[in-house]
Design a protein around this motif. Structure first.
Motif, short mmCIF file in Angstrom:
data_model
loop_
_atom_site.label_atom_id
_atom_site.label_comp_id
_atom_site.label_asym_id
_atom_site.label_seq_id
_atom_site.Cartn_x
_atom_site.Cartn_y
_atom_site.Cartn_z
N SER A 42 50.41 29.88 45.49
CA SER A 42 51.00 29.59 44.96
C SER A 42 50.44 28.18 44.91
O SER A 42 50.55 27.53 46.21
CB SER A 42 52.59 29.67 45.08
N ALA A 58 57.00 36.36 41.94
CA ALA A 58 56.21 35.32 40.76
C ALA A 58 56.89 35.17 40.01
O ALA A 58 57.34 33.76 39.62
CB ALA A 58 54.81 35.73 40.49
N GLU A 72 44.85 31.76 40.88
CA GLU A 72 45.95 30.29 40.75
C GLU A 72 45.31 29.63 40.86
O GLU A 72 45.81 28.42 39.62
CB GLU A 72 46.31 30.64 41.95
N VAL A 129 51.28 31.88 35.70
CA VAL A 129 50.91 33.07 36.41
C VAL A 129 49.99 33.67 35.80
O VAL A 129 49.98 33.76 34.06
CB VAL A 129 52.10 33.70 36.98
N THR A 183 50.06 37.41 32.03
CA THR A 183 50.63 36.54 32.61
C THR A 183 52.05 37.15 32.24
O THR A 183 51.60 37.87 31.35
CB THR A 183 50.21 35.39 31.85
#
Length: 237
Positions: free
Chosen positions: A51, A119, A179, A189, A229
């Motif tokens: 992240s 996530a 990322e 994401v 995603t």
């Protein structure tokens, strides 16, 4: 002898706690239990999550050091609560970026599901954290997250006098690049096909959170990468 033994146990526990401030408690225990430390590692199957805050470097240039550290620590505290709750191990902080591994120091059997849930929950936690920031006049944070799974080399990496327990390999690189790709793809994401395939083998409920995002050309990858995603966006991408 009893007194000396008790003192030895106490000192060992203090060392474990002190080391756990600088690395995860799980890795601290693994390192201390090895007895002797030496460079080397083994091949492991893990899920890796990266992240990173968007625009934080530019924002941080406007802040005094004390406030910068305070704001960054507040964000990291919010994220690490979720990471630990899902069984993730914080491998390292890279400025405002976080590298997380699922499946170390021992396999969990559902590393991919934990990484996907993590996530998702990190995005939820960021919404709450941003509400608190906005209430105090601070701008909202935005973050990107990449998740991939595969083989890594895990172990003590470095020289004989300076070691770090970490994971390295193409799996780590691809998670990081996913990322990085979230910004250009206008999503928060990106999750690789490898993760989704592993979820499918277990009929995991986490599949319900995901939608296909298509195939991407990712720098360093030999072939295009199929990505997924979340169905529901979490704030601005």
């Amino acid at each position: 002898l009893v007194s000396e033994g008790a003192e030895s146990v106490l000192q060992a526990e203090r060392a474990r706690q002190a080391l756990g401030v600088y690395v995860s408690e799980e890795i601290a225990a693994e390192v201390l239990d090895q007895g002797t430390l030496a460079p080397g590692g083994s091949v492991r199957q893990v899920a890796v999550l990266f992240s990173d805050l968007r625009g934080f470097t530019a924002w941080s240039d406007t802040l005094p050091p004390e406030r910068l550290v305070s704001e960054l620590n507040g964000y990291l505290d919010a994220m690490v609560d979720v990471i630990r709750d899902e069984g993730g191990v914080v491998d390292k902080y890279i400025g405002d970026a976080i590298m997380v591994v699922f499946g170390l120091p021992q396999p969990q059997g559902d590393e991919e599901a934990r990484a996907v849930r993590c996530a998702y929950r990190m995005q939820e936690a960021l919404l709450v954290h941003n509400e608190q920031r906005l209430a105090t006049g601070c701008p909202a944070f935005q973050q990107g997250i990449g998740v991939h799974r595969g083989e890594v080399v895990a172990g003590n990496i470095g020289s004989a006098d300076r070691l770090q327990y970490t994971v390295i390999g193409a799996t780590v690189n691809l998670a990081s690049r996913l990322e990085s790709a979230t910004k250009a793809e206008d999503v928060s994401v990106l999750i690789s096909k490898s993760v989704v395939d592993a979820l499918g083998k277990r009929d995991a409920h986490e599949l319900d959170l995901l939608r296909s995002h298509g195939t991407l050309e990712v720098r360093g990858a030999a072939e295009p990468v199929e990505t997924w995603t979340f169905h529901r966006p979490h704030g601005p991408a």
